[in-house]
Motif scaffolding. Structure first.
Motif, PDB file in Angstrom:
ATOM      1  N   THR A  34       5.844   6.221  -4.688  1.00 23.73           N
ATOM      2  CA  THR A  34       6.244   6.689  -3.373  1.00 23.73           C
ATOM      3  C   THR A  34       6.099   5.556  -2.364  1.00 23.73           C
ATOM      4  O   THR A  34       5.615   4.461  -2.677  1.00 23.73           O
ATOM      5  CB  THR A  34       5.381   7.877  -2.941  1.00 23.73           C
ATOM      6  OG1 THR A  34       4.016   7.447  -2.826  1.00 23.73           O
ATOM      7  CG2 THR A  34       5.467   9.014  -3.972  1.00 23.73           C
ATOM      8  N   PHE A  35       6.509   5.835  -1.145  1.00 22.38           N
ATOM      9  CA  PHE A  35       6.379   4.841  -0.089  1.00 22.38           C
ATOM     10  C   PHE A  35       4.916   4.490   0.155  1.00 22.38           C
ATOM     11  O   PHE A  35       4.570   3.322   0.391  1.00 22.38           O
ATOM     12  CB  PHE A  35       7.023   5.374   1.193  1.00 22.38           C
ATOM     13  CG  PHE A  35       6.936   4.427   2.357  1.00 22.38           C
ATOM     14  CD1 PHE A  35       7.679   3.245   2.376  1.00 22.38           C
ATOM     15  CD2 PHE A  35       6.094   4.686   3.430  1.00 22.38           C
ATOM     16  CE1 PHE A  35       7.592   2.365   3.436  1.00 22.38           C
ATOM     17  CE2 PHE A  35       6.003   3.816   4.494  1.00 22.38           C
ATOM     18  CZ  PHE A  35       6.756   2.651   4.505  1.00 22.38           C
ATOM     19  N   LEU A  36       4.047   5.489   0.076  1.00 22.49           N
ATOM     20  CA  LEU A  36       2.613   5.223   0.258  1.00 22.49           C
ATOM     21  C   LEU A  36       2.066   4.344  -0.855  1.00 22.49           C
ATOM     22  O   LEU A  36       1.197   3.494  -0.616  1.00 22.49           O
ATOM     23  CB  LEU A  36       1.850   6.549   0.316  1.00 22.49           C
ATOM     24  CG  LEU A  36       2.101   7.418   1.556  1.00 22.49           C
ATOM     25  CD1 LEU A  36       1.327   8.732   1.454  1.00 22.49           C
ATOM     26  CD2 LEU A  36       1.714   6.677   2.833  1.00 22.49           C
ATOM     27  N   ASP A  37       2.581   4.545  -2.078  1.00 21.42           N
ATOM     28  CA  ASP A  37       2.140   3.689  -3.188  1.00 21.42           C
ATOM     29  C   ASP A  37       2.506   2.234  -2.935  1.00 21.42           C
ATOM     30  O   ASP A  37       1.710   1.318  -3.182  1.00 21.42           O
ATOM     31  CB  ASP A  37       2.760   4.165  -4.497  1.00 21.42           C
ATOM     32  CG  ASP A  37       2.229   5.524  -4.922  1.00 21.42           C
ATOM     33  OD1 ASP A  37       1.083   5.841  -4.572  1.00 21.42           O
ATOM     34  OD2 ASP A  37       2.980   6.268  -5.579  1.00 21.42           O
ATOM     35  N   HIS A  38       3.721   2.018  -2.443  1.00 22.69           N
ATOM     36  CA  HIS A  38       4.145   0.645  -2.141  1.00 22.69           C
ATOM     37  C   HIS A  38       3.300   0.045  -1.013  1.00 22.69           C
ATOM     38  O   HIS A  38       2.944  -1.137  -1.058  1.00 22.69           O
ATOM     39  CB  HIS A  38       5.620   0.630  -1.763  1.00 22.69           C
ATOM     40  CG  HIS A  38       6.548   0.857  -2.911  1.00 22.69           C
ATOM     41  ND1 HIS A  38       6.759  -0.093  -3.892  1.00 22.69           N
ATOM     42  CD2 HIS A  38       7.315   1.919  -3.249  1.00 22.69           C
ATOM     43  CE1 HIS A  38       7.613   0.370  -4.785  1.00 22.69           C
ATOM     44  NE2 HIS A  38       7.967   1.586  -4.424  1.00 22.69           N
ATOM     45  N   ARG A  40       0.229   0.864  -0.335  1.00 26.42           N
ATOM     46  CA  ARG A  40      -1.098   0.624  -0.880  1.00 26.42           C
ATOM     47  C   ARG A  40      -1.131  -0.700  -1.659  1.00 26.42           C
ATOM     48  O   ARG A  40      -2.071  -1.484  -1.551  1.00 26.42           O
ATOM     49  CB  ARG A  40      -1.487   1.794  -1.784  1.00 26.42           C
ATOM     50  CG  ARG A  40      -2.970   1.787  -2.170  1.00 26.42           C
ATOM     51  CD  ARG A  40      -3.319   3.010  -2.998  1.00 26.42           C
ATOM     52  NE  ARG A  40      -3.144   4.240  -2.239  1.00 26.42           N
ATOM     53  CZ  ARG A  40      -2.176   5.128  -2.467  1.00 26.42           C
ATOM     54  NH1 ARG A  40      -1.304   4.934  -3.440  1.00 26.42           N
ATOM     55  NH2 ARG A  40      -2.079   6.217  -1.744  1.00 26.42           N
ATOM     56  N   VAL A  41      -0.081  -0.959  -2.422  1.00 25.94           N
ATOM     57  CA  VAL A  41      -0.006  -2.212  -3.170  1.00 25.94           C
ATOM     58  C   VAL A  41       0.161  -3.395  -2.227  1.00 25.94           C
ATOM     59  O   VAL A  41      -0.434  -4.466  -2.417  1.00 25.94           O
ATOM     60  CB  VAL A  41       1.151  -2.159  -4.185  1.00 25.94           C
ATOM     61  CG1 VAL A  41       1.369  -3.513  -4.838  1.00 25.94           C
ATOM     62  CG2 VAL A  41       0.874  -1.100  -5.246  1.00 25.94           C
ATOM     63  N   CYS A  42       0.960  -3.188  -1.192  1.00 25.67           N
ATOM     64  CA  CYS A  42       1.249  -4.280  -0.251  1.00 25.67           C
ATOM     65  C   CYS A  42      -0.010  -4.723   0.489  1.00 25.67           C
ATOM     66  O   CYS A  42      -0.234  -5.918   0.701  1.00 25.67           O
ATOM     67  CB  CYS A  42       2.329  -3.841   0.730  1.00 25.67           C
ATOM     68  SG  CYS A  42       2.795  -5.094   1.931  1.00 25.67           S
ATOM     69  N   PHE A  43      -0.845  -3.739   0.875  1.00 22.21           N
ATOM     70  CA  PHE A  43      -2.009  -4.077   1.691  1.00 22.21           C
ATOM     71  C   PHE A  43      -3.298  -4.189   0.874  1.00 22.21           C
ATOM     72  O   PHE A  43      -4.370  -4.361   1.448  1.00 22.21           O
ATOM     73  CB  PHE A  43      -2.193  -3.028   2.792  1.00 22.21           C
ATOM     74  CG  PHE A  43      -1.148  -3.086   3.857  1.00 22.21           C
ATOM     75  CD1 PHE A  43      -1.190  -4.064   4.837  1.00 22.21           C
ATOM     76  CD2 PHE A  43      -0.092  -2.194   3.870  1.00 22.21           C
ATOM     77  CE1 PHE A  43      -0.222  -4.130   5.823  1.00 22.21           C
ATOM     78  CE2 PHE A  43       0.877  -2.245   4.843  1.00 22.21           C
ATOM     79  CZ  PHE A  43       0.820  -3.224   5.827  1.00 22.21           C
ATOM     80  N   SER A  44      -3.199  -4.086  -0.424  1.00 26.23           N
ATOM     81  CA  SER A  44      -4.386  -4.267  -1.252  1.00 26.23           C
ATOM     82  C   SER A  44      -4.726  -5.757  -1.335  1.00 26.23           C
ATOM     83  O   SER A  44      -3.878  -6.623  -1.119  1.00 26.23           O
ATOM     84  CB  SER A  44      -4.154  -3.698  -2.648  1.00 26.23           C
ATOM     85  OG  SER A  44      -3.123  -4.409  -3.301  1.00 26.23           O
ATOM     86  N   CYS A  45      -5.953  -6.035  -1.675  1.00 31.48           N
ATOM     87  CA  CYS A  45      -6.388  -7.440  -1.732  1.00 31.48           C
ATOM     88  C   CYS A  45      -7.292  -7.647  -2.944  1.00 31.48           C
ATOM     89  O   CYS A  45      -8.124  -6.801  -3.267  1.00 31.48           O
ATOM     90  CB  CYS A  45      -7.135  -7.817  -0.451  1.00 31.48           C
ATOM     91  SG  CYS A  45      -7.567  -9.570  -0.361  1.00 31.48           S
ATOM     92  N   SER A  46      -7.074  -8.749  -3.612  1.00 28.17           N
ATOM     93  CA  SER A  46      -7.895  -9.135  -4.754  1.00 28.17           C
ATOM     94  C   SER A  46      -7.856 -10.648  -4.862  1.00 28.17           C
ATOM     95  O   SER A  46      -6.958 -11.300  -4.306  1.00 28.17           O
ATOM     96  CB  SER A  46      -7.374  -8.481  -6.039  1.00 28.17           C
ATOM     97  OG  SER A  46      -6.095  -8.984  -6.362  1.00 28.17           O
ATOM     98  N   PRO A  47      -8.796 -11.250  -5.561  1.00 24.44           N
ATOM     99  CA  PRO A  47      -8.761 -12.719  -5.713  1.00 24.44           C
ATOM    100  C   PRO A  47      -7.469 -13.216  -6.346  1.00 24.44           C
ATOM    101  O   PRO A  47      -6.932 -14.259  -5.944  1.00 24.44           O
ATOM    102  CB  PRO A  47      -9.971 -13.000  -6.603  1.00 24.44           C
ATOM    103  CG  PRO A  47     -10.895 -11.857  -6.368  1.00 24.44           C
ATOM    104  CD  PRO A  47     -10.019 -10.666  -6.135  1.00 24.44           C
ATOM    105  N   GLN A  48      -6.960 -12.470  -7.332  1.00 19.10           N
ATOM    106  CA  GLN A  48      -5.721 -12.891  -7.987  1.00 19.10           C
ATOM    107  C   GLN A  48      -4.541 -12.822  -7.020  1.00 19.10           C
ATOM    108  O   GLN A  48      -3.700 -13.721  -6.991  1.00 19.10           O
ATOM    109  CB  GLN A  48      -5.448 -12.017  -9.216  1.00 19.10           C
ATOM    110  CG  GLN A  48      -6.455 -12.174 -10.341  1.00 19.10           C
ATOM    111  CD  GLN A  48      -7.749 -11.419 -10.081  1.00 19.10           C
ATOM    112  OE1 GLN A  48      -7.834 -10.610  -9.148  1.00 19.10           O
ATOM    113  NE2 GLN A  48      -8.751 -11.676 -10.922  1.00 19.10           N
TER     114      GLN A  48
END
Length: 738
Positions: A34-38, A40-48
């Protein structure tokens, strides 16, 4: 099961409708983001992810550690020196196209290359001044300079006024460059570069460059002829000689490019000779020629752009930004395919945008990539942007140390070099004949781009031409080339029945193909083409039958109609009532399904009806709609399509839809397309599945049509187990091989 047999194959499987296929093959449960899933992925953060973002923003961090020092360094140095010499000359020459002092062209050549080194993803293009962009910036500069208080057009202008006018032109050019860079970076933030590149395809960019050049050439010619009495003969002769020599050697480079190890550096050779001759014979004093003049060593301090210039040049800046990106990305794409490495359109837009912003801040002008300069960098062995770094160092040496050596160089020589680089673009006007033969739509786009650019100017002309190109796309989808298909070669292959001789068509079956999306603008066209293909209007047939049914029902209630094994017997010759008026007042009643359940007999609408009731007879019993090329339906077209299907179903014509994908079916289900009348059983995987289903259901024969045969010469066939067509004696099993 697939069994190969020589150059043929045999496939054994059941005849599949969509429902039967889903029953036999379990479908995976997939989670659609969904749009929220995108988000969430866009604003997530990780070292990789942080590492990938840094490497994406700074591509140099990816390729520089893997640089093969021993293998590539020498090639990059040779290529960088060659490219740097060309960059110096083109920077000086293209500055004249911007109508600013030549020295500022070196700034444009230096800063664009340095910024692209860190942010660009192409290994072979040489960022920097491009003649068409220079002329576009020059056109905006000249237009605004006309309102400058010191620009009176008089020959009595003081040196200070002339210097002030040059400073104003430099400010305008720098401001236009900064705004163009801001537009490019903003376009990246909207994630639009690839879409823009597809709309500004190679042909359109070529058209636009040619028309832009024509407009600016017209201005140049007007300036030349309005001041022809002031022509300096020495400058004219020098320019003509240089232009002739450069043109000849460029033609040699082009014709023998496969045999020459590197292109002949004719610009460098001519510049060295012309500078030496001008200095040795003191052309400036003896013939009063215009020379490059004083070149101050070092860089000027950065300045803020003029916001007032932004307001007056927003259209020009948008055109410069888009054309600059399209040209650079198209050239970079050629080299990325040739040398097999990835290219990031988003990152290219960042590199060009930041390069223009920095270049404008240091009083340079807009750049992209010059085709000839990039060709030099690639053909002389350049492996990476280290060659670009070497070329920037060459430009830097000229700026800081040896620029004074070019002071005696005549400006007419630089102008001739610039014109020599425009020869190839002028030759592209011959493309109009090729386009007319290959694609008349592209030719029409060329002509309209020409007209719009001449009438509306460069900025609005580009926007109008893109809008017209979108209009041609709408036109092509609004009026698609629908066709009627038939079986060819007694196999599972179906082609346009007008294109081949050996065609087979089931009796009473029509296969109709629509090769475009169906939406609100073309649903009416789709309906009309379908009516033309089947030869009748289902709505008209439905209304005629309902009218006839009303009369038959009335005769039967009055006892005036008897049914015998041989047909109907009516005891009256005429019937007088107001049926026609009733039908006209209640026309929607005639569109309802035909209901004969209250009658004690069945009506064959293709047989003789009582009292000479006339109803058009139809031989069609099945209609197959090939939607394999239909990518989507909108809500309006769904309503229209359902209405069409209902009309055929209500006159006892079975309708089948084939070739649709799962997303298409899911959308139909979501909009409640199917009901008790239009059922999901009409969906089949392929045309051949639907044809086999009809053949087994109706047990009808097929007829072979050839133009040379008479109408009564018909051969009956049915479909056999290998998908071919055989005589009717052959029985078709439930499981069919084709």
């Amino acid at each position: 099961m697939i069994e190969p047999f020589g150059n043929q194959y045999i496939v054994a499987r059941p005849v599949y409708s969509t429902n039967a296929f889903e029953e036999n093959h379990k479908k995976r449960d997939r989670h659609h983001k969904t749009f929220l899933d995108h988000l969430r992925v866009c604003f997530s953060c990780s070292p990789q992810k942080a590492k990938r973002s840094v490497l994406s923003l700074f591509p140099i961090a990816s390729w520089l550690p893997a640089y093969r020092l021993k293998e590539w360094l020498l090639s990059d140095i040779v290529s960088g020196i060659s490219t740097g010499i060309v960059s110096v000359l083109q920077g000086l020459a293209f500055a004249l196209l911007v109508t600013i002092p030549p020295g500022y062209g070196l700034y444009a050549a230096f800063f664009s290359t340095i910024i692209y080194l860190f942010f660009g993803t192409s290994k072979h293009i040489s960022a920097g001044p491009f003649p068409i962009l220079s002329m576009m910036v020059g056109a905006a500069t000249v237009r605004l300079a006309q309102n400058f208080p010191g620009n009176t057009g008089s020959s009595n202008n003081s040196t200070s006024n002339s210097s002030s006018l040059d400073d104003y032109k430099v400010t305008v050019a720098a401001s236009v460059t900064v705004l163009s860079g801001v537009i490019q970076v903003s376009t990246f933030s909207c994630n639009l570069p690839t879409s823009i590149y597809h709309f500004l395809k190679k042909e359109k960019v070529s058209f636009y460059k040619d028309i832009s050049m024509c407009l600016i050439d017209n201005l140049v010619l007007h300036s030349v002829f309005s001041q022809i009495e002031k022509t300096n003969i020495a400058d004219l002769v020098t320019a003509l000689i240089v232009l002739l020599v450069v043109s000849i050697f460029k033609e040699i480079n082009q014709r023998f490019k496969d045999k020459l190890p590197v292109p002949i550096p004719i610009e460098f050779i001519v510049t060295v000779i012309a500078t030496g001759v001008s200095y040795g014979f003191d052309f400036q004093t003896r013939f009063n020629v215009s020379v490059v003049g004083k070149m101050n060593p070092g860089f000027e301090p950065p300045t803020a752009p003029n916001v007032m210039v932004f307001q007056e040049t927003i259209g020009d800046c948008f055109a410069i930004a888009m054309v600059g990106f399209a040209v650079a990305f198209s050239v970079a794409s050629v080299y990325s395919l040739k040398h097999d490495y990835p290219l990031d359109g988003n990152q290219e837009l960042i590199a060009l945008g930041l390069g223009n912003i920095v270049c404008g801040a240091f009083r340079g002008f807009a750049g992209s990539t010059a085709l000839s300069r990039s060709a030099v960098q690639e053909s002389t062995g350049g492996k990476t942007q280290i060659a670009g770094l070497i070329s920037a160092i060459i430009v830097l040496i000229v700026i800081l140390a040896i620029g004074f050596l070019l002071e005696p160089l005549q400006r007419s020589v630089l102008a001739a070099l610039a014109l020599g680089n425009l020869k190839g673009m002028l030759m592209q006007f011959a493309e109009i004949c090729r386009l007319w033969r290959k694609d008349k739509y592209d030719c029409l786009i060329w002509v309209t781009t020409c007209v719009f650019t001449i009438v509306l100017g460069l900025g609005l002309g580009l926007a109008a031409s893109v809008a017209f190109q979108l209009l041609t796309i709408v036109f092509r989808t609004q009026f698609p080339k629908c066709s009627t298909l038939a079986n060819i070669g007694r196999s599972n292959i179906y082609k346009n029945k007008k294109d081949y001789y050996d065609m087979y068509e089931l009796k009473g079956v029509k296969i109709f193909r629509c090769p475009s999306p169906i939406y609100f603008a073309n649903i009416g066209f789709f309906r009309q083409k379908l009516i033309d293909a089947v030869g009748f209007s289902p709505l008209r047939i439905l209304r005629k039958r309902n009218k006839a049914l009303r009369k038959i029902r009335k005769l039967q209630k009055q006892g005036l109609l008897q049914v015998t094994p041989k047909g109907f017997i009516c005891t009256v010759d005429t019937i007088k009532d107001s049926d026609e008026e009733l039908d006209n007042n209640q026309i929607q009643v005639l569109d309802e399904p035909i209901d004969t359940t209250d009658l004690p007999f069945q009506i064959d609408w293709n047989d003789q009806l009582p009292l000479n009731i006339e109803v058009p007879k139809i031989s069609l019993h099945s209609l197959i709609l090939d939607f394999s090329a239909v990518s989507f339906l909108d809500v309006s077209s769904m309503r229209g399509l359902k209405s069409i299907l209902q009309e055929f179903i209500r006159i006892k014509v079975d309708v089948y839809i084939v070739g649709v994908d799962d997303d298409f079916i899911e959308k139909l289900n979501r909009y409640e397309f199917f009901d008790g009348e239009v059922k999901t059983s009409i969906l089949f995987l392929t045309i051949h599945d639907a044809v086999l289903h009809i053949s087994m259901k109706k047990d009808y024969s097929t007829s072979k049509f050839k133009p040379s045969q008479e109408k009564d010469e018909k051969i009956d066939f049915t479909i056999n187990t290998n998908g071919g067509l055989r005589n009717r004696e052959y029985q078709v099993p439930g499981e069919t091989k084709f």
